[in-house]
Design a protein around this motif. Structure first.
Motif, PDB file in Angstrom:
ATOM      1  N   GLU A   1     129.749 -58.512  26.335  1.00  0.00           N
ATOM      2  CA  GLU A   1     130.817 -59.134  27.117  1.00  0.00           C
ATOM      3  C   GLU A   1     130.231 -60.048  28.182  1.00  0.00           C
ATOM      4  O   GLU A   1     130.702 -61.167  28.382  1.00  0.00           O
ATOM      5  CB  GLU A   1     131.684 -58.067  27.791  1.00  0.00           C
ATOM      6  CG  GLU A   1     132.498 -57.211  26.858  1.00  0.00           C
ATOM      7  CD  GLU A   1     133.228 -56.119  27.633  1.00  0.00           C
ATOM      8  OE1 GLU A   1     133.829 -56.439  28.675  1.00  0.00           O
ATOM      9  OE2 GLU A   1     133.171 -54.961  27.188  1.00  0.00           O
TER      10      GLU A   1
ATOM     11  N   LEU B   1     134.126 -64.022  37.605  1.00  0.00           N
ATOM     12  CA  LEU B   1     133.052 -63.218  37.031  1.00  0.00           C
ATOM     13  C   LEU B   1     132.427 -62.302  38.081  1.00  0.00           C
ATOM     14  O   LEU B   1     132.205 -61.113  37.832  1.00  0.00           O
ATOM     15  CB  LEU B   1     131.990 -64.131  36.409  1.00  0.00           C
ATOM     16  CG  LEU B   1     130.831 -63.427  35.705  1.00  0.00           C
ATOM     17  CD1 LEU B   1     131.344 -62.602  34.532  1.00  0.00           C
ATOM     18  CD2 LEU B   1     129.812 -64.445  35.229  1.00  0.00           C
TER      19      LEU B   1
ATOM     20  N   SER C   1     130.345 -68.801  28.105  1.00  0.00           N
ATOM     21  CA  SER C   1     131.549 -69.578  28.409  1.00  0.00           C
ATOM     22  C   SER C   1     131.365 -70.375  29.690  1.00  0.00           C
ATOM     23  O   SER C   1     131.746 -71.540  29.776  1.00  0.00           O
ATOM     24  CB  SER C   1     132.764 -68.656  28.555  1.00  0.00           C
ATOM     25  OG  SER C   1     133.041 -68.020  27.351  1.00  0.00           O
TER      26      SER C   1
ATOM     27  N   GLN D   1     130.641 -64.098  28.457  1.00  0.00           N
ATOM     28  CA  GLN D   1     131.222 -64.755  29.625  1.00  0.00           C
ATOM     29  C   GLN D   1     130.250 -65.765  30.234  1.00  0.00           C
ATOM     30  O   GLN D   1     130.654 -66.838  30.667  1.00  0.00           O
ATOM     31  CB  GLN D   1     131.662 -63.715  30.653  1.00  0.00           C
ATOM     32  CG  GLN D   1     132.888 -62.955  30.203  1.00  0.00           C
ATOM     33  CD  GLN D   1     133.375 -61.982  31.254  1.00  0.00           C
ATOM     34  OE1 GLN D   1     132.791 -61.837  32.308  1.00  0.00           O
ATOM     35  NE2 GLN D   1     134.472 -61.309  30.950  1.00  0.00           N
TER      36      GLN D   1
END
Length: 151
Positions: A52, A35, A59, A56
């Protein structure tokens, strides 16, 4: 004039060297590195969309929670095993009746009741076992009756 491409450069002849150490499972540290690298190398004229980035991060948060839950479950299982071993130690010296699986003359499996005195309690192959005075080992699930020979 067209020159011939060297066969050494063909993908089918290329033997990649593989990494022999490390894990093939991505952890939370690996996810965070990816990331950060993605954020550092994004196009400044077209930055990552908020959706996005939020997806992320969600997640990453889920991965971290699953890792923490896994560690907690491992600690819980270890505690349960230790507690079971201590709890079963109260059976030492007790007379027990237990079911043992045997094979009869026709080759059929038959449950047979046996009696014996518990000599020891041990942890073997991931479970708590009762060692009988004759040397046989049984699980506590096989026990159907417990008596105190001293009484």
């Amino acid at each position: 004039m067209v020159s011939k491409v060297s066969e050494n450069l063909m993908l089918s002849n290329y033997q990649a060297t593989t990494k022999k150490t490390g894990s093939n499972i991505l952890g939370k540290d690996d996810f965070l590195k990816i990331l950060i690298t993605q954020l550092q190398n994004q196009d400044p004229t077209s930055p990552m969309q908020d959706r996005e980035f939020i997806a992320q991060m969600a997640s990453f948060s889920s991965l971290e929670q699953m890792t923490n839950m896994n560690q907690t479950m491992q600690q819980f299982l270890t505690f349960q095993t230790e507690a079971s071993l201590l709890q079963q130690s109260q059976m030492i010296g007790k007379q027990v009746t237990y079911e043992s699986e045997t094979v009869d003359e026709e080759g059929e499996k038959v449950l047979e009741e046996k009696e014996g005195t518990v000599k020891a309690v041990l942890f073997e192959k991931g479970s708590v076992m009762l060692e009988m005075s004759d040397g046989s080992k049984i699980t506590s699930f096989q026990v159907i009756k417990i008596t105190d020979p001293a009484k």
